[in-house]
Design a protein around this motif. Structure first.
Motif, PDB file in Angstrom:
ATOM      1  N   UNK A 109       0.944  -1.240  -0.205  1.00 14.90           N
ATOM      2  CA  UNK A 109      -0.211  -0.150  -0.098  1.00 14.90           C
ATOM      3  C   UNK A 109       0.738   1.155   0.064  1.00 14.90           C
ATOM      4  N   UNK A 110       1.611   1.079   0.944  1.00 18.72           N
ATOM      5  CA  UNK A 110       2.774   2.449   1.193  1.00 18.72           C
ATOM      6  C   UNK A 110       3.493   2.627  -0.505  1.00 18.72           C
ATOM      7  N   UNK A 111       3.941   1.556  -1.088  1.00 19.30           N
ATOM      8  CA  UNK A 111       4.556   1.608  -2.220  1.00 19.30           C
ATOM      9  C   UNK A 111       3.852   2.165  -3.335  1.00 19.30           C
ATOM     10  N   UNK A 112       2.536   1.909  -3.208  1.00 20.32           N
ATOM     11  CA  UNK A 112       1.524   2.340  -4.458  1.00 20.32           C
ATOM     12  C   UNK A 112       1.212   3.879  -4.214  1.00 20.32           C
ATOM     13  N   UNK A 113       1.412   4.335  -2.911  1.00 23.20           N
ATOM     14  CA  UNK A 113       0.860   5.692  -2.480  1.00 23.20           C
ATOM     15  C   UNK A 113       2.130   6.774  -2.352  1.00 23.20           C
ATOM     16  N   UNK A 114       3.395   6.040  -2.634  1.00 20.04           N
ATOM     17  CA  UNK A 114       4.577   6.845  -2.116  1.00 20.04           C
ATOM     18  C   UNK A 114       4.614   8.065  -2.950  1.00 20.04           C
ATOM     19  N   UNK A 115       4.048   8.256  -4.322  1.00 18.13           N
ATOM     20  CA  UNK A 115       4.357   9.245  -5.116  1.00 18.13           C
ATOM     21  C   UNK A 115       3.209  10.040  -5.320  1.00 18.13           C
ATOM     22  N   UNK A 116       2.106   9.933  -4.488  1.00 16.98           N
ATOM     23  CA  UNK A 116       0.993  10.517  -4.529  1.00 16.98           C
ATOM     24  C   UNK A 116       0.884  11.708  -3.945  1.00 16.98           C
ATOM     25  N   UNK A 117       2.006  12.278  -2.890  1.00 16.53           N
ATOM     26  CA  UNK A 117       1.858  13.406  -2.181  1.00 16.53           C
ATOM     27  C   UNK A 117       1.019  13.538  -1.055  1.00 16.53           C
ATOM     28  N   UNK A 118       0.559  12.336  -0.496  1.00 15.58           N
ATOM     29  CA  UNK A 118      -0.208  12.444   0.539  1.00 15.58           C
ATOM     30  C   UNK A 118       0.267  12.119   1.959  1.00 15.58           C
ATOM     31  N   UNK A 119      -0.172  12.815   2.716  1.00 12.79           N
ATOM     32  CA  UNK A 119       0.486  12.582   4.332  1.00 12.79           C
ATOM     33  C   UNK A 119      -0.497  11.543   5.069  1.00 12.79           C
ATOM     34  N   UNK A 120       0.108  10.248   5.132  1.00 11.69           N
ATOM     35  CA  UNK A 120      -0.793   9.166   5.544  1.00 11.69           C
ATOM     36  C   UNK A 120      -0.736   8.904   6.960  1.00 11.69           C
ATOM     37  N   UNK A 121      -1.871   8.960   7.549  1.00  9.79           N
ATOM     38  CA  UNK A 121      -1.995   8.761   9.065  1.00  9.79           C
ATOM     39  C   UNK A 121      -1.939   7.559   9.315  1.00  9.79           C
ATOM     40  N   UNK A 122      -2.822   6.561   8.848  1.00 13.85           N
ATOM     41  CA  UNK A 122      -2.981   5.047   9.239  1.00 13.85           C
ATOM     42  C   UNK A 122      -3.211   4.225   8.227  1.00 13.85           C
ATOM     43  N   UNK A 123      -3.012   3.204   8.302  1.00 12.88           N
ATOM     44  CA  UNK A 123      -3.391   2.191   7.095  1.00 12.88           C
ATOM     45  C   UNK A 123      -3.998   1.035   7.711  1.00 12.88           C
ATOM     46  N   UNK A 124      -4.941   0.595   7.790  1.00 13.57           N
ATOM     47  CA  UNK A 124      -5.719  -0.424   8.624  1.00 13.57           C
ATOM     48  C   UNK A 124      -6.238  -1.506   7.553  1.00 13.57           C
ATOM     49  N   UNK A 125      -6.023  -2.942   7.995  1.00 12.57           N
ATOM     50  CA  UNK A 125      -6.305  -3.892   7.257  1.00 12.57           C
ATOM     51  C   UNK A 125      -7.882  -4.156   7.700  1.00 12.57           C
ATOM     52  N   UNK A 126      -8.808  -4.310   6.525  1.00 12.92           N
ATOM     53  CA  UNK A 126     -10.099  -4.584   6.933  1.00 12.92           C
ATOM     54  C   UNK A 126     -10.538  -6.175   6.869  1.00 12.92           C
ATOM     55  N   UNK A 127     -11.023  -6.699   8.170  1.00 11.76           N
ATOM     56  CA  UNK A 127     -11.276  -7.853   8.288  1.00 11.76           C
ATOM     57  C   UNK A 127     -12.674  -8.054   7.351  1.00 11.76           C
ATOM     58  N   UNK A 128     -13.172  -9.399   7.287  1.00  6.40           N
ATOM     59  CA  UNK A 128     -14.566  -9.540   6.712  1.00  6.40           C
ATOM     60  C   UNK A 128     -15.742  -8.780   7.143  1.00  6.40           C
ATOM     61  N   UNK A 129     -15.769  -8.515   8.406  1.00  6.03           N
ATOM     62  CA  UNK A 129     -17.120  -7.840   9.140  1.00  6.03           C
ATOM     63  C   UNK A 129     -16.869  -6.554   8.689  1.00  6.03           C
TER      64      UNK A 129
END
Length: 69
Positions: free
Chosen positions: A33-53
């Motif tokens: 995810x971080x690799x995909x977004x590294x050139x987007x110029x975003x300030x990433x606060x948090x990355x959360x994996x979503x379980x099924x529910x």
């Protein structure tokens, strides 16, 4: 896996809750995810994996859209 990314539009600003946006990405790991977004110029606060529910809950929102990078 589907990840929910909380971010600020500008990477130069201090995170403020009222200006936090979210997006959903499919990837195998958080690192991908971080690799995909590294050139987007975003300030990433948090990355959360979503379980099924949690994913089922998020998909009910009209704002749910799986982003492609």
């Amino acid at each position: 896996m589907i990840f929910k990314v909380l971010y600020q539009e500008l990477d130069t600003e201090v995170p403020v809750r009222e200006r936090t946006d979210s997006m959903y990405l499919e990837a195998e790991t958080e690192r991908q995810v971080r690799e995909k977004l590294k050139n987007a110029g975003l300030n990433i606060e948090y990355i959360q994996v979503l379980d099924e529910d949690h994913l089922a809950y998020e998909q009910q929102s009209e704002d749910f859209k799986l982003e492609q990078f």
